[in-house]
Write a protein that holds these residues in place. Structure first.
Motif, PDB file in Angstrom:
ATOM      1  N   LYS A 135       8.861   5.786  44.790  1.00 40.68           N
ATOM      2  CA  LYS A 135       8.512   5.309  43.264  1.00 40.68           C
ATOM      3  C   LYS A 135       7.134   4.370  43.467  1.00 40.68           C
ATOM      4  O   LYS A 135       7.153   3.783  44.582  1.00 40.68           O
ATOM      5  CB  LYS A 135       9.752   4.707  42.613  1.00 40.68           C
ATOM      6  N   PRO A 136       6.307   4.226  42.428  1.00 38.98           N
ATOM      7  CA  PRO A 136       5.163   3.054  42.531  1.00 38.98           C
ATOM      8  C   PRO A 136       5.788   1.710  42.939  1.00 38.98           C
ATOM      9  O   PRO A 136       5.159   1.066  43.690  1.00 38.98           O
ATOM     10  CB  PRO A 136       4.733   3.223  41.061  1.00 38.98           C
TER      11      PRO A 136
ATOM     12  N   VAL B  43       0.812   8.323  49.031  1.00 39.72           N
ATOM     13  CA  VAL B  43       1.712   9.437  48.570  1.00 39.72           C
ATOM     14  C   VAL B  43       1.697   9.192  47.025  1.00 39.72           C
ATOM     15  O   VAL B  43       1.609   8.386  46.344  1.00 39.72           O
ATOM     16  CB  VAL B  43       2.927   9.682  49.276  1.00 39.72           C
ATOM     17  N   GLN B  44       2.260  10.215  46.367  1.00 42.97           N
ATOM     18  CA  GLN B  44       2.601  10.580  44.942  1.00 42.97           C
ATOM     19  C   GLN B  44       3.734  10.242  44.812  1.00 42.97           C
ATOM     20  O   GLN B  44       4.464  10.426  45.489  1.00 42.97           O
ATOM     21  CB  GLN B  44       1.887  11.851  44.434  1.00 42.97           C
ATOM     22  N   PRO B  45       4.128   9.581  43.446  1.00 46.11           N
ATOM     23  CA  PRO B  45       5.503   9.448  43.172  1.00 46.11           C
ATOM     24  C   PRO B  45       6.372  10.779  43.578  1.00 46.11           C
ATOM     25  O   PRO B  45       5.840  12.115  43.051  1.00 46.11           O
ATOM     26  CB  PRO B  45       5.677   9.286  41.642  1.00 46.11           C
TER      27      PRO B  45
ATOM     28  N   ASN C 210       1.806   3.146  49.813  1.00 46.58           N
ATOM     29  CA  ASN C 210       0.997   3.034  48.716  1.00 46.58           C
ATOM     30  C   ASN C 210       1.577   4.261  47.844  1.00 46.58           C
ATOM     31  O   ASN C 210       1.337   5.218  48.414  1.00 46.58           O
ATOM     32  CB  ASN C 210      -0.371   2.981  48.670  1.00 46.58           C
ATOM     33  N   VAL C 211       2.368   3.984  46.838  1.00 48.82           N
ATOM     34  CA  VAL C 211       2.764   5.130  45.998  1.00 48.82           C
ATOM     35  C   VAL C 211       2.144   5.121  44.359  1.00 48.82           C
ATOM     36  O   VAL C 211       2.302   4.268  43.884  1.00 48.82           O
ATOM     37  CB  VAL C 211       4.377   5.147  45.672  1.00 48.82           C
ATOM     38  N   SER C 212       1.425   6.043  44.363  1.00 46.34           N
ATOM     39  CA  SER C 212       0.513   6.145  43.191  1.00 46.34           C
ATOM     40  C   SER C 212       0.143   7.595  42.699  1.00 46.34           C
ATOM     41  O   SER C 212      -0.205   8.492  43.639  1.00 46.34           O
ATOM     42  CB  SER C 212      -0.735   5.263  43.440  1.00 46.34           C
TER      43      SER C 212
END
Length: 118
Positions: free
Chosen positions: A86-87, A12-14, A115-117
């Motif tokens: 958050k990352p 996922v994204q932040p 995974n957060v990126s």
């Protein structure tokens, strides 16, 4: 089957959210509670959150206000809702359960990867 099984991880994204699930026999989670941990590569395993048998919840300072632990009575699982990711939340998330008269036998699942990126 007393060993828990985690699911729900992903990329996922932040700022986005994920909902992790821990499948564990209700008899053990009701009696002994369930813990969530996480471990990133090269780092020590870190406690994240706990759900006690009486329903009490606890959180690490790093996730307080963003993560929520609870019991999904429909699916008979213990979930961990991850919001505002958050990352630095990137890790393998593991469920820890207990059994025995004194809840002194412990079981770990194999984990689910978050995974957060950007």
């Amino acid at each position: 089957q007393l060993r828990p099984v985690e699911s729900g991880g992903g990329l996922v994204q932040p700022g986005e959210s994920l909902r992790l699930s821990c499948t564990v026999p209700r008899v053990t989670s009701n009696k002994c509670g369930v813990d969530w941990y996480r471990q990133d590569s090269g780092k020590e395993r870190e406690w994240v959150s706990s759900l006690s048998a009486d329903g009490t919840t606890k959180y690490a300072d790093s996730v307080k206000g963003r993560f929520t632990i609870g019991r999904d009575k429909v699916r008979d699982t213990v979930y961990l809702q991850l919001n505002s990711l958050k990352p630095e939340d990137t890790a393998t998330y593991l469920c820890k359960t207990y059994s025995g008269g004194y809840c002194d036998f412990t079981y770990w699942g194999q984990g689910t990867q978050v995974n957060v990126s950007a």
